[in-house]
Design a protein around this motif. Structure first.
Motif, mmCIF file in Angstrom:
data_model
loop_
_atom_site.group_PDB
_atom_site.id
_atom_site.type_symbol
_atom_site.label_atom_id
_atom_site.label_comp_id
_atom_site.label_asym_id
_atom_site.label_seq_id
_atom_site.Cartn_x
_atom_site.Cartn_y
_atom_site.Cartn_z
ATOM 1 N N CYS A 144 1.092 -1.377 -0.162
ATOM 2 C CA CYS A 144 0.190 -0.158 0.084
ATOM 3 C C CYS A 144 0.996 1.235 0.142
ATOM 4 O O CYS A 144 2.452 1.390 0.347
ATOM 5 N N TYR A 145 0.481 2.556 -0.490
ATOM 6 C CA TYR A 145 0.836 3.222 -0.401
ATOM 7 C C TYR A 145 0.351 5.053 -0.059
ATOM 8 O O TYR A 145 -1.109 4.189 -1.549
ATOM 9 N N GLU A 146 0.210 5.755 -0.377
ATOM 10 C CA GLU A 146 -0.984 6.970 -0.547
ATOM 11 C C GLU A 146 -0.655 6.851 -2.384
ATOM 12 O O GLU A 146 0.111 7.544 -2.733
ATOM 13 N N GLY A 147 -2.022 7.576 -2.680
ATOM 14 C CA GLY A 147 -2.565 7.874 -3.226
ATOM 15 C C GLY A 147 -3.109 6.753 -4.657
ATOM 16 O O GLY A 147 -3.612 6.724 -5.484
ATOM 17 N N GLN A 148 -2.397 5.516 -4.217
ATOM 18 C CA GLN A 148 -3.569 4.520 -4.474
ATOM 19 C C GLN A 148 -4.474 4.169 -4.995
ATOM 20 O O GLN A 148 -5.283 4.693 -4.267
ATOM 21 N N ASP A 149 -5.337 3.890 -6.150
ATOM 22 C CA ASP A 149 -6.246 3.868 -6.170
ATOM 23 C C ASP A 149 -6.834 2.522 -6.284
ATOM 24 O O ASP A 149 -5.995 0.699 -6.803
ATOM 25 N N GLU A 150 -8.857 1.656 -6.596
ATOM 26 C CA GLU A 150 -8.488 0.822 -6.969
ATOM 27 C C GLU A 150 -8.114 -0.353 -8.087
ATOM 28 O O GLU A 150 -8.244 -1.286 -7.683
ATOM 29 N N THR A 151 -7.618 0.145 -8.793
ATOM 30 C CA THR A 151 -6.946 -0.357 -10.169
ATOM 31 C C THR A 151 -5.899 -1.340 -9.962
ATOM 32 O O THR A 151 -5.699 -2.400 -10.626
ATOM 33 N N THR A 152 -5.262 -0.798 -9.065
ATOM 34 C CA THR A 152 -3.505 -1.574 -8.910
ATOM 35 C C THR A 152 -3.925 -2.220 -7.579
ATOM 36 O O THR A 152 -2.938 -3.647 -6.653
ATOM 37 N N ALA A 153 -5.082 -2.744 -6.932
ATOM 38 C CA ALA A 153 -5.447 -3.651 -5.837
ATOM 39 C C ALA A 153 -6.107 -4.431 -5.864
ATOM 40 O O ALA A 153 -6.665 -5.278 -5.830
ATOM 41 N N LEU A 154 -7.787 -3.665 -6.698
ATOM 42 C CA LEU A 154 -8.417 -5.120 -6.811
ATOM 43 C C LEU A 154 -8.584 -5.175 -8.663
ATOM 44 O O LEU A 154 -8.249 -6.367 -9.075
ATOM 45 N N TYR A 155 -8.993 -5.225 -9.735
ATOM 46 C CA TYR A 155 -8.035 -5.477 -10.983
ATOM 47 C C TYR A 155 -8.596 -3.598 -11.997
ATOM 48 O O TYR A 155 -8.916 -2.965 -11.830
ATOM 49 N N GLU A 156 -8.726 -4.569 -12.642
ATOM 50 C CA GLU A 156 -8.440 -3.019 -14.224
ATOM 51 C C GLU A 156 -8.619 -3.466 -15.253
ATOM 52 O O GLU A 156 -8.604 -4.652 -15.622
ATOM 53 N N TRP A 157 -9.929 -3.601 -16.349
ATOM 54 C CA TRP A 157 -9.970 -3.491 -17.393
ATOM 55 C C TRP A 157 -8.841 -3.133 -18.642
ATOM 56 O O TRP A 157 -7.669 -2.502 -18.873
ATOM 57 N N ASP A 158 -8.071 -4.577 -19.807
ATOM 58 C CA ASP A 158 -7.355 -4.679 -20.509
ATOM 59 C C ASP A 158 -7.944 -3.617 -21.373
ATOM 60 O O ASP A 158 -7.699 -4.781 -22.844
ATOM 61 N N TYR A 159 -7.657 -2.625 -21.792
ATOM 62 C CA TYR A 159 -8.129 -1.695 -23.004
ATOM 63 C C TYR A 159 -7.424 -2.071 -24.432
ATOM 64 O O TYR A 159 -7.951 -1.784 -25.214
ATOM 65 N N GLY A 160 -6.142 -2.716 -24.273
ATOM 66 C CA GLY A 160 -5.326 -2.619 -25.247
ATOM 67 C C GLY A 160 -5.931 -4.164 -25.583
ATOM 68 O O GLY A 160 -5.659 -4.423 -27.388
ATOM 69 N N LYS A 161 -6.421 -5.117 -25.318
ATOM 70 C CA LYS A 161 -6.538 -6.169 -25.343
ATOM 71 C C LYS A 161 -8.706 -5.712 -25.708
ATOM 72 O O LYS A 161 -8.599 -6.776 -27.332
ATOM 73 N N GLN A 162 -8.632 -5.055 -25.553
ATOM 74 C CA GLN A 162 -10.571 -4.911 -25.937
ATOM 75 C C GLN A 162 -10.659 -4.356 -27.710
ATOM 76 O O GLN A 162 -10.805 -4.434 -28.621
ATOM 77 N N MET A 163 -9.088 -3.316 -27.652
ATOM 78 C CA MET A 163 -8.917 -2.246 -28.701
ATOM 79 C C MET A 163 -8.313 -3.409 -29.822
ATOM 80 O O MET A 163 -9.024 -3.551 -30.840
ATOM 81 N N LEU A 164 -7.442 -4.583 -29.562
ATOM 82 C CA LEU A 164 -6.962 -5.461 -30.300
ATOM 83 C C LEU A 164 -8.825 -6.576 -31.335
ATOM 84 O O LEU A 164 -9.313 -6.690 -32.131
ATOM 85 N N TYR A 165 -9.488 -6.928 -30.401
ATOM 86 C CA TYR A 165 -10.667 -7.824 -30.106
ATOM 87 C C TYR A 165 -11.424 -6.829 -31.134
ATOM 88 O O TYR A 165 -11.607 -7.472 -32.243
ATOM 89 N N THR A 166 -11.618 -5.453 -31.279
ATOM 90 C CA THR A 166 -11.943 -5.053 -31.557
ATOM 91 C C THR A 166 -12.118 -5.053 -33.514
ATOM 92 O O THR A 166 -12.421 -4.930 -33.550
ATOM 93 N N GLN A 167 -10.817 -4.723 -33.501
ATOM 94 C CA GLN A 167 -10.210 -3.924 -34.879
ATOM 95 C C GLN A 167 -10.086 -6.069 -35.910
ATOM 96 O O GLN A 167 -10.780 -5.805 -36.891
ATOM 97 N N ILE A 168 -10.097 -6.342 -35.179
ATOM 98 C CA ILE A 168 -9.940 -8.120 -35.435
ATOM 99 C C ILE A 168 -11.795 -8.527 -36.647
ATOM 100 O O ILE A 168 -11.677 -9.415 -36.984
ATOM 101 N N LEU A 169 -12.367 -8.176 -35.049
ATOM 102 C CA LEU A 169 -14.043 -8.306 -35.093
ATOM 103 C C LEU A 169 -15.274 -6.481 -36.081
ATOM 104 O O LEU A 169 -16.089 -6.981 -35.826
ATOM 105 N N ARG A 170 -14.085 -6.365 -36.616
ATOM 106 C CA ARG A 170 -14.810 -4.859 -37.449
ATOM 107 C C ARG A 170 -15.170 -5.285 -38.274
ATOM 108 O O ARG A 170 -16.190 -5.228 -38.201
#
Length: 411
Positions: free
Chosen positions: A74-100
């Motif tokens: 833990c550290y000051e200024g930490q948010d939940e994206t480093t503690a719980l989870y985050e969405w993989d935007y890069g992977k989402q964009m890749l799939y979007t391009q493939i499924l265009r």
């Protein structure tokens, strides 16, 4: 949720024995707390000064039980994206391009923009599913197919918003993800939280945990710990060294020597082939256990008194210690504040640079934010002491999620 496995302890004595076999010596209170943690299924919150073995307890618990260790620092200024989870935007964009092409077919017969948006929205769950989720330590501990030990280290450094997010995990061993639902633990993790007590933690968090204040050990237990580490120092010298360290801790130091630093000092003296704990040897190696210039100077000045009865009291302490930058502190120096040479430094240092040092780790900043009793009855039902208005409420976790949903990228 999976039941207890073969990694459970049979009783308190067996708990202490298994920890000792892995090099971690517990006292009765600590062994009892760990035993109860595994039987009651509650997290353990360890508070106390740095270097008394709080973090190591989690590491040893993982070794003793054969579980994988997951760590959230833990550290000051930490948010939940480093503690719980985050969405993989890069992977989402890749799939979007493939499924265009497929997306084009889906919208080919849409007559207006509203119809197109509705059709895309109907497919949103495809792109906000577990496939595109990057778990962080808390979610990984919950969703792990194997039992784990979760270490939430220095939780007192985290902001209160993250502290609020932890409450669901600590009480229900589950995490709510708005786009997916609630993820419940398959195997209940052993959770260890540590705090250096730099700010007051909420009663809500403490209520969910078995609480134990872990202080410096007794002289005999610390000596046993040093012996167990095979430092190479004789038992007689190790006993004297432990007594010197205990006397150092009674000084007004910014950072008192920890147990691990006692072990480092013992190994240092063994490497140097020290046969007697003379004051000059202790002074020359003080930097092994003290990390601040002010502490070095203060300890060096006090060494003749500290070693009385342990080593030759007439031995002289070197004029200059490693890291003193040649300012001759305490031994004929010229600070101009009217002390005689060799005076004991038992007062707060007036050097502005030392005051700056005190701010380096942000301790003063965090202390300034810490108002004891700020948690009134509206704060997760915790009774308050002063009725001061609270700054974080029970909806903090949901608001945090909502803010993140607003930031997410459109598919």
């Amino acid at each position: 949720m999976g039941g207890r496995g073969v990694d459970e302890f049979t009783d308190v004595a067996e708990t202490a024995k298994r920890f000792a076999e892995h090099g971690y010596l517990t006292d009765d209170r600590l062994a009892t707390t760990v035993f109860l943690q595994t039987r009651l299924g509650k997290p353990v919150l360890l508070e106390g000064p740095a270097g008394v073995g709080k973090t190591q307890l989690a590491t040893s618990l993982a070794e003793v039980t054969g579980r994988r260790l997951l760590r959230l620092q833990c550290y000051e200024g930490q948010d939940e994206t480093t503690a719980l989870y985050e969405w993989d935007y890069g992977k989402q964009m890749l799939y979007t391009q493939i499924l265009r092409e497929k997306i084009g077919q889906l919208l080919s017969d849409a007559h207006d923009l509203t119809t197109s948006v509705e059709r895309i929205a109907a497919q949103e769950s495809v792109f906000f599913s577990e496939r595109f989720l990057s778990p962080r330590p808390l979610l990984e501990a919950i969703s792990s197919p194997e039992p784990v030990v979760l270490l939430i280290d220095e939780v007192d450094r985290a902001d209160e918003a993250l502290e609020a997010v932890l409450l669901e995990l600590l009480s229900e061993f589950q995490i709510s993800i708005p786009e997916i639902g609630t993820v419940r633990a398959v195997h209940q993790p052993y959770v260890v939280l540590t705090s250096n007590n730099t700010r007051d933690l909420s009663a809500a968090l403490k209520r969910r945990c078995l609480h134990l204040f872990l202080d410096y050990p007794s002289a005999q237990r610390e000596l046993d710990i040093v012996r167990s580490k095979d430092t190479g120092l004789s038992d007689v010298l190790a006993a004297r060294l432990v007594e010197v360290v205990r006397r150092l801790r009674e000084l007004e130091l910014r950072k008192a020597p920890s147990i691990s630093e006692t072990i480092d000092w013992a190994r240092t003296l063994a490497v140097l082939g020290v046969a007697d704990l003379r004051a000059d040897v202790l002074a020359a190696t003080l930097n092994v256990v003290l990390k601040y210039e002010r502490d070095l100077s203060r300890a060096a000045s006090a060494l003749p008194q500290l070693v009385t009865g342990l080593v030759d009291p007439n031995a002289e302490v070197p004029q200059h210690l490693p890291g003193e930058r040649g300012h001759g502190h305490g031994h004929g120096h010229g600070h101009g504040h009217g002390h005689e040479p060799g005076h004991p430094h038992d007062h707060p240092h007036e050097n502005p640079r030392d005051r700056e040092d005190d701010e380096v780790d942000g301790r003063a900043v965090r202390a300034g934010k810490d108002n004891p009793g700020r948690h009134d009855e509206a704060y997760y039902g915790a009774p308050g002491r002063s009725g001061l208005p609270r700054s974080v409420g029970s909806g903090q976790g949901e608001r945090s999620f909502a803010a993140r949903r607003a930031r997410r990228r459109p598919v």
